[in-house]
Design a protein around this motif. Structure first.
Motif, short mmCIF file in Angstrom:
data_model
loop_
_atom_site.label_atom_id
_atom_site.label_comp_id
_atom_site.label_asym_id
_atom_site.label_seq_id
_atom_site.Cartn_x
_atom_site.Cartn_y
_atom_site.Cartn_z
N CYS A 183 -12.79 2.48 -0.04
CA CYS A 183 -12.47 1.57 -0.73
C CYS A 183 -12.71 0.33 0.10
CB CYS A 183 -11.00 1.50 -1.34
SG CYS A 183 -10.63 2.65 -2.47
N LEU A 195 -8.07 2.02 -6.73
CA LEU A 195 -7.56 3.05 -5.98
C LEU A 195 -7.42 4.30 -6.98
CD1 LEU A 195 -6.74 4.49 -3.56
CD2 LEU A 195 -4.26 3.55 -4.09
N LEU A 207 0.82 4.19 -2.88
CA LEU A 207 0.56 5.71 -2.68
C LEU A 207 1.53 6.49 -2.80
CD1 LEU A 207 -1.17 5.18 0.97
CD2 LEU A 207 -2.36 5.55 -1.42
N GLU A 218 -10.82 5.73 -8.15
CA GLU A 218 -11.67 6.69 -7.05
C GLU A 218 -10.59 7.98 -6.73
OE1 GLU A 218 -14.36 6.27 -6.34
OE2 GLU A 218 -14.43 4.06 -7.05
N LEU A 244 -8.84 9.04 3.62
CA LEU A 244 -8.56 7.64 2.75
C LEU A 244 -9.01 6.68 3.62
CD1 LEU A 244 -7.27 6.86 0.01
CD2 LEU A 244 -5.42 6.50 1.05
N GLU A 293 -7.06 -4.11 -7.54
CA GLU A 293 -7.28 -3.09 -6.11
C GLU A 293 -6.58 -1.87 -6.52
OE1 GLU A 293 -8.02 -5.74 -2.53
OE2 GLU A 293 -6.35 -5.52 -2.82
N VAL A 313 0.92 -1.46 -0.01
CA VAL A 313 0.08 0.18 -0.08
C VAL A 313 0.85 1.36 -0.11
CG1 VAL A 313 -1.53 1.45 1.39
CG2 VAL A 313 -2.17 -1.02 0.77
N ALA A 364 -16.34 0.78 -3.38
CA ALA A 364 -15.51 1.76 -3.51
C ALA A 364 -16.06 3.18 -4.27
CB ALA A 364 -14.17 1.31 -4.43
N LEU A 423 -9.20 2.68 3.44
CA LEU A 423 -8.82 1.82 2.24
C LEU A 423 -9.53 0.38 2.54
CD1 LEU A 423 -5.31 2.29 1.81
CD2 LEU A 423 -7.20 2.90 0.05
#
Length: 684
Positions: free
Chosen positions: A450, A471, A367, A474, A413, A467, A363, A425, A415
């Motif tokens: 999400c 992300l 990001l 969105e 956020l 996924e 993750v 999401a 998640l």
């Protein structure tokens, strides 16, 4: 209008919401106070004798609308992310009051006349394009709220709107409750053979949260998808498939959340609403605020894509059946085998699986890559901010900072999937960008939500490539909201953007998840830190076209079901929704579900969300987004000049300018379908 001070934390809109202070007993008093204040101010505006102008009439209305978003918004948000029976009951009670208020405002002749007076005034010619758009939209919305109807029919409109708001809320809640009502404890790990370690860890964690030994399979999406993709146990797949596909229906194990009647009532009421306003069908009413011009145009667009995609989809399915028979011993491929066999085929033909990719997408790395791409393209830096009130310990908060170092927007956020959180999401507005009449600029704030697989134990969460694209999708909605330059509420960010154009920035951002330049910034192996190797990248790139026609016809199936439901309703001879679904599938689908399947009963997009007669928007906007991205393919995937052009046309303008005008300003021509078919690997 003066700022109301109150001990009720929901009414304090001076800063970000104080989620930790919100309690269920605050909801109704806050909403009642809000509506009373708004009504008093509207009465004052209608009664004023001065000539209405932007300053003395529209600016005070913006203050009212801003307060509505700031007070009512967090109440609905918490109903989605931290649902409880008590909160939902209070939310539902208030929903009636909010709906009544909006209908009342939409039918307020005094307000309508003052908007008309401004539109007819000499000053109107000197207003900016944005101001003119606000006024034109308002006049259109008055007509769509029944302003021209006789009093008796206005009352009927009000009743229909009330019933619809209650029914759509109940539909969504039934889906959530039905999803939670089913689970399957498993103590024998051999029943879960084939599941990767990450999925087993998740199911173990779900069991522990319920105080159970072993594993717990639920219908929350990460759990459902893990079983459907990886479980060797065919009976388990069939059982979970059935439970998921019959949620909120007469076929569910627990039928107390059956949406059958609600669907029929919603269909009937939507048709009545459209007829009242002079439209033949609800689809015509829906298109009054969209880019698409007619039901014929939409159905032609969807069927054209269907004709181009179905032959290839059938070949893809035949290939899958042959593989499943030869390699997996599945003589007759069933719907609950499709995801499982597809993953095996992808692994065999492309040496690729979602699980092989997962370790490359921790993750934090994803990001960091997303933020770097955003900085390169749009010239904004993202940084995390601590000690901001949130609704759950996993929620994080970020700021967007421009090149001069000023904060221009912020977002929450959230998640990971968890109990009492609605599936799916989404992006939603927490605060809209808006310039107060005193000159102070209110900065935009977004919710990005999400339902990814949460971290298990002390291991950091890693995402599948699917996924990652979710992300980015969105986040695309998020930057549309956050990078707007509009200062009027009704056209700020995604407000006022036609629904079939609103998916353009979100689907546009997904493209960076398939390009080497984007992937190099967001992928690094969780243990070694190695970037995504060339062989996996080549396989991933090839996989974009893997079963893409099957996925295309699946989306067309949903879009056509939705659009036909709302285009050909006949109250004398109502077509049964199961028959309608079968008729559409016979036309476009290649995989036919079993008779017990009740997909429409949990189709929250169209029965509990804003996509009624609008699900086609995903495909419509995908044509725009694929064609927009093709300019980056020509000039450079991370070309900052092209990024600035996208930001300054598509994103900055919000809902102030017709999306087709914006698209042509960006691309230099009308959109073409070729880029979508090329990205999808479907021969034109």
């Amino acid at each position: 209008m003066t700022q109301i001070t109150s001990s009720n934390p929901l009414l304090d809109i001076s800063d970000l919401p104080r989620f930790e202070l919100f309690h269920v007993e605050h909801i109704e008093p806050a909403v009642e106070q809000l509506l009373a204040d708004n009504r008093a101010e509207i009465a004052r505006l209608v009664a004023m004798t001065e000539t209405p102008t932007w300053e003395n009439f529209i600016e005070p209305l913006e203050i009212i609308d801003n307060r509505m978003e700031r007070v009512w918004g967090p109440i609905g948000h918490l109903d989605s992310v931290k649902n409880s029976d008590e909160w939902h009951a209070a939310y539902t009670n208030c929903l009636q009051k909010i709906t009544a208020y909006h209908t009342e405002v939409g039918q307020n002749k005094g307000l309508f006349e003052k908007f008309n007076a401004i539109a007819d005034s000499a000053a109107f010619a000197d207003y900016s394009l944005a101001q003119k758009k606000v006024i034109e939209n308002a006049l259109r919305n008055f007509r769509l709220s029944g302003i021209d109807l006789p009093e008796a029919q206005q009352k009927q409109y009000q009743q229909i709107k009330q019933q619809l708001s209650q029914l759509t809320s109940q539909f969504g809640n039934n889906v959530l409750k039905s999803t939670q009502a089913w689970n399957k404890p498993i103590t024998d790990a051999t029943e879960l053979a084939g599941l990767p370690e990450s999925a087993l860890g998740l199911l173990q964690q779900l069991a522990q949260q319920k105080g159970l030994e072993g594993y717990l399979v639920t219908l929350d999406f990460p759990s459902y998808l893990a079983v459907m993709t990886h479980a060797n146990n065919r009976e388990l797949r069939a059982e979970v498939y059935r439970a998921f596909g019959t949620r909120a229906s007469d076929q569910a194990k627990d039928t107390s959340f059956d949406n059958s009647q609600i669907i029929e009532q919603i269909r009937q009421l939507r048709h009545q609403l459209a007829n009242l306003l002079g439209f033949k069908q609800y689809a015509d009413y829906s298109l009054a605020t969209k880019m698409a011009e007619s039901t014929e145009q939409v159905l032609g667009f969807l069927r054209d894509l269907g004709k181009k995609s179905k032959p290839q989809a059938q070949r893809e399915l035949d290939n899958l059946k042959a593989f499943a028979k030869a390699e997996l011993g599945i003589d007759e491929l069933q719907p609950w085998d499709v995801t499982y066999a597809s993953e095996k085929l992808k692994n065999a033909s492309l040496s690729l699986s979602q699980e092989a990719l997962r370790p490359y997408f921790p993750v934090e790395g994803v990001l960091a890559g997303l933020f770097k791409i955003t900085q390169t393209l749009f010239g904004v830096t993202l940084r995390e901010k601590q000690d901001v009130p949130v609704w759950h310990q996993d929620v994080r908060f970020f700021e967007l900072v421009d090149e001069a170092g000023a904060v221009i927007g912020q977002f929450y956020l959230d998640l990971y999937a968890r109990e009492n959180k609605r599936g799916g999401a989404w992006m939603d507005s927490a605060v809209s960008r808006w310039k107060h009449s005193g000159g102070e600029l209110q900065k935009p704030v977004a919710y990005l939500v999400c339902n990814f697989t949460p971290p298990v134990g002390d291991k950091p969460a890693c995402l599948t490539h699917d996924e990652v694209t979710t992300l980015f999708h969105e986040f695309g909605h998020g930057i549309h909201h956050l990078l707007t330059q509009m200062e009027h509420l009704d056209i700020s960010g995604i407000s006022g953007v036609p629904w079939d154009a609103v998916e353009l920035p979100s689907q546009f951002m997904e493209n960076f998840c398939w390009e080497r330049e984007g992937l190099d910034l967001m992928s690094a192996h969780i243990e070694t830190g190695e970037p995504l190797p060339d062989d996996l990248f080549a396989a991933l790139k090839a996989s974009r076209g893997f079963q893409s026609a099957m996925m295309m016809v699946r989306q067309l199936e949903f879009a056509l079901m939705d659009f036909e439901l709302h285009s050909f309703y006949n109250p004398e001879e109502t077509e049964d929704i199961l028959q309608l679904a079968k008729r559409i599938r016979d036309e476009v689908a290649v995989v036919q579900p079993p008779e017990y399947s009740r997909m429409l009963h949990s189709f929250s997009h169209i029965f509990a969300g804003g996509y009624a007669a609008g699900y086609f928007s995903y495909k419509w906007a995908e044509v725009l987004s694929a064609d927009a991205f093709s300019l980056f393919e020509e000039t450079g995937i991370l070309n900052s000049e092209t990024g600035a052009k996208f930001k300054n046309t598509i994103l900055a303008a919000g809902g102030s300018i017709d999306p087709m005008v914006l698209f042509k300003a960006f691309r230099g021509r009308e959109p073409e379908i070729d880029a979508l078919l090329r990205h999808s690997g479907i021969a034109a």
